[in-house]
Design a protein around this motif. Sequence first.
Motif, mmCIF file in Angstrom:
data_model
loop_
_atom_site.group_PDB
_atom_site.id
_atom_site.type_symbol
_atom_site.label_atom_id
_atom_site.label_comp_id
_atom_site.label_asym_id
_atom_site.label_seq_id
_atom_site.Cartn_x
_atom_site.Cartn_y
_atom_site.Cartn_z
ATOM 1 N N GLY A 140 49.476 45.376 40.699
ATOM 2 C CA GLY A 140 48.289 46.211 40.569
ATOM 3 C C GLY A 140 48.635 47.655 40.279
ATOM 4 N N SER A 154 42.592 44.609 38.860
ATOM 5 C CA SER A 154 42.130 43.396 39.542
ATOM 6 C C SER A 154 42.762 42.147 38.930
ATOM 7 C CB SER A 154 40.602 43.299 39.462
ATOM 8 O OG SER A 154 39.995 44.383 40.126
ATOM 9 N N HIS A 155 42.819 42.107 37.613
ATOM 10 C CA HIS A 155 43.414 40.947 36.931
ATOM 11 C C HIS A 155 44.889 40.802 37.297
ATOM 12 C CE1 HIS A 155 44.222 37.997 33.819
ATOM 13 N NE2 HIS A 155 45.232 38.749 33.400
ATOM 14 N N THR A 170 36.527 37.893 47.447
ATOM 15 C CA THR A 170 36.173 39.150 46.772
ATOM 16 C C THR A 170 35.169 39.990 47.567
ATOM 17 O OG1 THR A 170 34.495 37.964 45.479
ATOM 18 C CG2 THR A 170 36.663 38.265 44.465
ATOM 19 N N GLY A 173 38.052 44.435 49.193
ATOM 20 C CA GLY A 173 39.174 44.696 48.297
ATOM 21 C C GLY A 173 39.551 46.159 48.347
ATOM 22 N N VAL A 187 37.590 47.835 44.033
ATOM 23 C CA VAL A 187 38.668 47.198 43.265
ATOM 24 C C VAL A 187 38.860 45.776 43.784
ATOM 25 C CG1 VAL A 187 41.016 47.404 42.391
ATOM 26 C CG2 VAL A 187 39.781 49.466 43.089
ATOM 27 N N PRO A 188 38.181 44.783 43.203
ATOM 28 C CA PRO A 188 38.336 43.404 43.665
ATOM 29 C C PRO A 188 39.771 42.924 43.447
ATOM 30 C CG PRO A 188 36.442 43.631 42.194
ATOM 31 C CD PRO A 188 37.235 44.892 42.077
ATOM 32 N N ASN A 189 40.155 41.912 44.203
ATOM 33 C CA ASN A 189 41.501 41.360 44.079
ATOM 34 C C ASN A 189 41.615 40.268 43.029
ATOM 35 O OD1 ASN A 189 42.899 43.052 45.832
ATOM 36 N ND2 ASN A 189 42.199 41.892 47.620
ATOM 37 N N THR A 190 40.631 40.165 42.181
ATOM 38 C CA THR A 190 40.705 39.365 40.964
ATOM 39 C C THR A 190 39.653 39.900 40.020
ATOM 40 O OG1 THR A 190 40.772 37.123 40.035
ATOM 41 C CG2 THR A 190 39.098 37.555 41.712
ATOM 42 N N GLY A 191 39.863 39.742 38.724
ATOM 43 C CA GLY A 191 38.894 40.267 37.777
ATOM 44 C C GLY A 191 39.348 40.059 36.343
#
Length: 258
Positions: A140, A154-155, A170, A173, A187-191
């Motif tokens: 990140g 996030s990705h 989500t 985050g 800031v999500p932990n996936t995206g």
Amino acid sequence: MIEILDPDKLPQARETGALVGHILRTVRDRSTVGTNLLEIDRWAQEMITEAGAQSCYVDYAPSFGRGPFGHYICTAVNDAVLHGLPHDYALADGDLLTLDLAVSLGGVAADSAISFVVGGSRPPESVALIEATERALAAGIAAAGPGARIGDISHAIGKVLRGAGYPINTEFGGHGIGSTMHQDPHVPNTGRPGRGYKLRPGLLLALEPWVMADTARLVTDDDGWTLRSETGCRTAHSEHTIAVTEDGAEILTLPKPA
């Protein structure tokens, strides 16, 4: 609110971040089998006060907690992962302990978290969880820089966590940080890459990958704060506060060399 730090405040942000890193390193080194979580909270209080800093947690009373928090550090053990309220518990060999700390000094806040195994045991599942969150955090940070977008961060985080086989929650985050602890952007932990707010120099972000071994669902303790895995599985959490700079990102919450 999205706050952009004035360039002349960056040295203060570095000082705050180094203090957070120092306290976490000191508490980690002191935490052994038999250490009580309330003792850890007292250590954090003493070091924050001695530094002339202020806790971001004591009076913290968000909508999702039963506030105010009333303690100086979050202590989450084993299946607890976020907002662990210190209580009368003595650490045992093999416990997976997460410490999460946020303080403000000179008008700038910094936030960081570490997970580690207490004692001489090294359960493989716990080690794998910790290492995955640390790799995700590094990914990140590497994705952050001027012109990048929140979705890129996030990705990068989510790719590591999913690649390690962990489901991702989500609800909680990373977040913006500055004169206060929790700010936009989330800031999500996936995206999805290329989406979301475009990063600018002076933006401070607290990035915090966290996972649970076999579930993405959380349950809340009766204390109204401590969040645990629904299945009772182990968890881990790693976090740094970073500053977006003209040429990348600077980690602020590393302790100064001993």
